[in-house]
Design a protein around this motif. Structure first.
Motif, PDB file in Angstrom:
ATOM      1  N   GLN A   1      84.069 -71.066 153.671  1.00 33.07           N
ATOM      2  CA  GLN A   1      83.140 -69.982 153.993  1.00 33.07           C
ATOM      3  C   GLN A   1      82.021 -69.884 152.964  1.00 33.07           C
ATOM      4  OE1 GLN A   1      84.649 -66.249 155.736  1.00 33.07           O
ATOM      5  NE2 GLN A   1      83.626 -65.230 154.045  1.00 33.07           N
TER       6      GLN A   1
ATOM      7  N   ALA B   1      85.082 -79.043 145.140  1.00 35.05           N
ATOM      8  CA  ALA B   1      84.156 -78.044 145.687  1.00 35.05           C
ATOM      9  C   ALA B   1      84.931 -77.092 146.593  1.00 35.05           C
ATOM     10  CB  ALA B   1      83.058 -78.734 146.474  1.00 35.05           C
ATOM     11  N   PHE B   2      84.568 -75.840 146.563  1.00 41.33           N
ATOM     12  CA  PHE B   2      85.217 -74.749 147.316  1.00 41.33           C
ATOM     13  C   PHE B   2      86.707 -74.657 147.073  1.00 41.33           C
ATOM     14  CE2 PHE B   2      83.125 -77.694 150.345  1.00 41.33           C
ATOM     15  CZ  PHE B   2      81.844 -77.341 150.046  1.00 41.33           C
TER      16      PHE B   2
ATOM     17  N   GLN C   1      73.418 -71.595 152.177  1.00 44.94           N
ATOM     18  CA  GLN C   1      74.456 -72.277 151.411  1.00 44.94           C
ATOM     19  C   GLN C   1      75.269 -73.215 152.300  1.00 44.94           C
ATOM     20  OE1 GLN C   1      77.615 -69.994 149.351  1.00 44.94           O
ATOM     21  NE2 GLN C   1      77.172 -71.332 147.634  1.00 44.94           N
TER      22      GLN C   1
ATOM     23  N   ASN D   1      79.371 -82.219 150.713  1.00 43.63           N
ATOM     24  CA  ASN D   1      80.591 -81.577 150.231  1.00 43.63           C
ATOM     25  C   ASN D   1      81.437 -81.126 151.420  1.00 43.63           C
ATOM     26  OD1 ASN D   1      80.925 -81.379 147.275  1.00 43.63           O
ATOM     27  ND2 ASN D   1      78.827 -80.619 147.391  1.00 43.63           N
TER      28      ASN D   1
ATOM     29  N   GLN E   1      88.577 -87.934 145.224  1.00 41.06           N
ATOM     30  CA  GLN E   1      89.043 -87.834 146.593  1.00 41.06           C
ATOM     31  C   GLN E   1      89.833 -89.067 147.012  1.00 41.06           C
ATOM     32  OE1 GLN E   1      86.008 -85.979 148.702  1.00 41.06           O
ATOM     33  NE2 GLN E   1      87.056 -85.963 150.638  1.00 41.06           N
TER      34      GLN E   1
ATOM     35  N   TRP F   1      75.753 -77.273 151.674  1.00 42.95           N
ATOM     36  CA  TRP F   1      77.057 -77.933 151.592  1.00 42.95           C
ATOM     37  C   TRP F   1      77.147 -79.127 152.537  1.00 42.95           C
ATOM     38  CZ3 TRP F   1      80.915 -73.187 151.453  1.00 42.95           C
ATOM     39  CH2 TRP F   1      80.799 -72.565 150.202  1.00 42.95           C
TER      40      TRP F   1
ATOM     41  N   LYS G   1      89.857 -82.308 146.091  1.00 42.41           N
ATOM     42  CA  LYS G   1      88.492 -81.898 146.414  1.00 42.41           C
ATOM     43  C   LYS G   1      88.184 -80.645 145.588  1.00 42.41           C
ATOM     44  CE  LYS G   1      85.214 -81.850 149.875  1.00 42.41           C
ATOM     45  NZ  LYS G   1      84.771 -82.447 151.086  1.00 42.41           N
TER      46      LYS G   1
ATOM     47  N   ILE H   1      79.454 -68.680 142.776  1.00 41.55           N
ATOM     48  CA  ILE H   1      78.814 -68.639 144.108  1.00 41.55           C
ATOM     49  C   ILE H   1      78.242 -70.004 144.488  1.00 41.55           C
ATOM     50  CG2 ILE H   1      76.435 -67.901 143.563  1.00 41.55           C
ATOM     51  CD1 ILE H   1      77.209 -65.772 145.974  1.00 41.55           C
ATOM     52  N   MET H   2      77.776 -70.772 143.503  1.00 42.17           N
ATOM     53  CA  MET H   2      77.239 -72.091 143.815  1.00 42.17           C
ATOM     54  C   MET H   2      78.355 -73.060 144.207  1.00 42.17           C
ATOM     55  SD  MET H   2      73.926 -72.004 143.515  1.00 42.17           S
ATOM     56  CE  MET H   2      73.188 -73.584 143.236  1.00 42.17           C
TER      57      MET H   2
ATOM     58  N   SER I   1      80.506 -83.896 145.001  1.00 40.93           N
ATOM     59  CA  SER I   1      80.269 -84.388 146.352  1.00 40.93           C
ATOM     60  C   SER I   1      80.777 -85.823 146.483  1.00 40.93           C
ATOM     61  CB  SER I   1      78.769 -84.331 146.644  1.00 40.93           C
ATOM     62  OG  SER I   1      78.390 -85.418 147.442  1.00 40.93           O
ATOM     63  N   PRO I   2      81.369 -86.156 147.640  1.00 37.55           N
ATOM     64  CA  PRO I   2      81.896 -87.516 147.824  1.00 37.55           C
ATOM     65  C   PRO I   2      80.804 -88.596 147.770  1.00 37.55           C
ATOM     66  CG  PRO I   2      82.070 -86.221 149.852  1.00 37.55           C
ATOM     67  CD  PRO I   2      81.649 -85.288 148.774  1.00 37.55           C
ATOM     68  N   ASN I   3      79.538 -88.183 147.753  1.00 39.98           N
ATOM     69  CA  ASN I   3      78.445 -89.160 147.633  1.00 39.98           C
ATOM     70  C   ASN I   3      78.330 -89.690 146.214  1.00 39.98           C
ATOM     71  OD1 ASN I   3      77.910 -88.424 150.162  1.00 39.98           O
ATOM     72  ND2 ASN I   3      75.969 -87.404 149.764  1.00 39.98           N
TER      73      ASN I   3
ATOM     74  N   LEU J   1      78.295 -79.055 141.786  1.00 39.04           N
ATOM     75  CA  LEU J   1      78.452 -79.264 143.227  1.00 39.04           C
ATOM     76  C   LEU J   1      78.020 -80.679 143.605  1.00 39.04           C
ATOM     77  CD1 LEU J   1      79.377 -77.700 145.707  1.00 39.04           C
ATOM     78  CD2 LEU J   1      77.018 -77.090 146.142  1.00 39.04           C
ATOM     79  N   ILE J   2      76.954 -81.152 142.962  1.00 39.88           N
ATOM     80  CA  ILE J   2      76.492 -82.517 143.216  1.00 39.88           C
ATOM     81  C   ILE J   2      77.538 -83.526 142.718  1.00 39.88           C
ATOM     82  CG2 ILE J   2      74.746 -84.243 142.590  1.00 39.88           C
ATOM     83  CD1 ILE J   2      72.704 -81.919 142.591  1.00 39.88           C
TER      84      ILE J   2
ATOM     85  N   GLY K   1      81.831 -72.253 144.760  1.00 39.54           N
ATOM     86  CA  GLY K   1      82.968 -71.829 145.568  1.00 39.54           C
ATOM     87  C   GLY K   1      82.592 -71.124 146.844  1.00 39.54           C
ATOM     88  N   GLY K   2      81.353 -70.608 146.901  1.00 37.34           N
ATOM     89  CA  GLY K   2      80.983 -69.845 148.083  1.00 37.34           C
ATOM     90  C   GLY K   2      81.648 -68.483 148.067  1.00 37.34           C
TER      91      GLY K   2
ATOM     92  N   PHE L   1      75.030 -75.829 140.404  1.00 40.56           N
ATOM     93  CA  PHE L   1      74.288 -76.779 141.227  1.00 40.56           C
ATOM     94  C   PHE L   1      74.658 -78.224 140.863  1.00 40.56           C
ATOM     95  CE2 PHE L   1      70.340 -79.244 142.008  1.00 40.56           C
ATOM     96  CZ  PHE L   1      70.229 -79.044 143.363  1.00 40.56           C
TER      97      PHE L   1
END
Lengths: 238, 227
Positions: free
Chosen positions: A154, B89-90, A160, A169, B81, A164, B87, B168-169, B71-73, B67-68, B171-172, B64
């Motif tokens: 969420q 992120a989040f 946002q 992500n 992963q 993502w 994982k 917030i960046m 990322s799996p990129n 998060l990059i 985990g949301g 920020f």
């Protein structure tokens, strides 16, 4: 005393040709285009647009910020301002298009979400974001929600959720058509059938502060008439 | 005041995040503090700069970049992963990692400063009595700076409770995963539930005041030489 001061201020603004607009953050692309078009025929005027979240815009107007026009991403906040007698009756200028998109998974339909390759599905907070609410409705109406609830990430806003998915992500997620580049061949997206969710109506309203301002009225009407630009940017017409 | 189950869960998540962050940072803080206090290494100044960075850097920048990275990129995200099915992120551990980096200076600096002010001969005496570096650190140096360690623990904990940008960046806004109290205030304000936002704000204010009060109280005691 304050009333007298306010009176003089507002008189001042009737003759002024500058207006202050608050607009939802994800309208930036389309609204800048509309503003450009508007200024072609009205070059002498100045329009300041600040892009913030609709909730913050509401709070600012409620706290007497000198804003003439509020272009919201939903109907909730303009309606609330109207009920509190702080703004005119909201008018719908566009409808949002809900999509599901991904950068690395071919999407056939909503059932694609059940794919075991998908571990994270981006979804904007349904309590806050109109697109999140619509996405949740679509998932519930197709009975998919319980099957994929554990995969949902969420996000706090539509922007946002977009970030993502864009950064990979989340393998897939719900978003606004207006935020993606449909010419990009590397992405896969489907429009969620509009029968599955209540329309995402977007409204604008003139504040008590800007109600009498001719330029604000003119710009608001111009936005309401910019149907083609909205369509080009992935919105549906009201 | 509104205390329903969601409210308590959110407060609990804030405390959980701050606790894990503090526990992870304690050994890291001791190791880095020891290195900065006693090392003659050339890279010391660079490392010290990096440790101070999170104090100046906007937390959103940190979030920020992380998060990059996750990322799996990118290398780290892809590696985690592929080999561990992790994982970040989040996930709760993702925001813990972000908080560890974010609160690093709050743990390292008090420990480093306290170690640098210890008299040289304390270490010398310990070595002369045949103790090695590790046992000197744990049985001689650290007990001598325990008030400063306590200080570092409380400030780290308090700082993490108040964190917003990184969470917030990274985990949301996911209940029980990343919706800590500071995020909940933001969300509830956007939803115009000012009453609930008030409840969170009040609890966080009381918590911050109490923890700061303890920190300043301990500091006074240290300065007077009582602790």
């Amino acid at each position: 005393m304050i009333k007298i001061l306010f009176f003089f201020l507002s008189i001042n603004f009737i003759f002024a040709d500058t207006i202050q607009v608050l607009a939802a953050a994800n309208l930036s692309k389309v609204l800048e285009k509309i503003k450009e078009d508007f200024l072609l025929t009205n070059p002498q005027h100045k329009i300041h647009i600040s892009y913030i979240s609709s909730g913050k815009a509401y709070a600012q107007i409620k706290n007497q910020a000198p804003v003439d026009l509020f272009v919201s991403a939903d109907t909730f906040y303009p309606q609330k301002l109207f009920e509190e007698k702080l703004a005119t009756k909201p008018r719908i200028y566009a409808k949002g298009t809900l999509i599901l998109w991904s950068k690395n998974i071919k999407i056939k339909n909503l059932e694609t979400l059940l794919d075991s390759k998908i571990k994270n599905i981006a979804l904007p907070n349904p309590d806050l974001a109109p697109y999140g609410r619509a996405a949740k409705q679509a998932l519930e109406n197709t009975q998919l929600y319980p099957k994929i609830a554990h995969k949902i990430s969420q996000a706090s806003s539509i922007s946002q959720a977009h970030q993502w998915i864009d950064s990979n992500n989340c393998e897939i997620g719900f978003d606004a058509l207006s935020l993606i580049d449909i010419k990009d061949n590397n992405i896969s997206f489907i429009k969620v059938p509009t029968t599955l969710y209540e329309p995402i109506l977007q409204a604008l309203t003139l504040t008590k502060f800007g109600e009498q301002n001719l330029l604000a009225q003119k710009f608001a009407n111009f936005i309401l008439d910019s149907k083609i630009i909205f369509e080009q940017h992935g919105y549906l017409l009201p | 005041m509104i205390f329903d189950i969601d409210f308590l869960q959110t407060i609990f998540l804030s405390i959980k995040l701050a606790t894990y962050t503090t526990l992870l940072l304690l050994p890291i803080g001791i190791a880095l503090g020891y290195f900065l206090a006693y090392s003659k290494h050339k890279a010391k100044i660079i490392i010290e700069t990096l440790i101070w960075m999170p104090l100046i850097l906007p937390p959103t920048v940190l979030g920020f970049y992380l998060l990059i990275c996750f990322s799996p990129n990118h290398f780290l995200g892809a590696f985690l992963q592929k080999h561990f099915q992790i994982k970040l992120a989040f996930s709760f551990w993702g925001i813990v990692l972000g908080s560890v980096i974010f609160s690093l200076p709050f743990m390292v600096n008090p420990i480093k400063n306290a170690l640098s002010t210890l008299p040289e001969n304390l270490k010398e005496a310990s070595y002369t009595l045949g103790k090695n570096k590790t046992s000197t650190l744990f049985f001689v140096l650290l007990p001598n700076i325990s008030p400063s360690i306590l200080l570092a623990i409380i400030t780290t904990f308090a700082h993490t409770i108040g964190e917003f940008g990184v969470v917030i960046m990274l985990g949301g806004d996911i209940p029980n995963v990343s919706r800590v109290a500071s995020i909940a205030i933001y969300t509830q304000t956007e939803m115009l539930n000012y009453q609930i936002a008030h409840s969170y704000a009040l609890i966080l204010s009381i918590t911050s005041f109490s923890l700061l009060f303890i920190v300043i109280y301990i500091n006074h005691k240290i300065q007077k030489g009582i602790l």
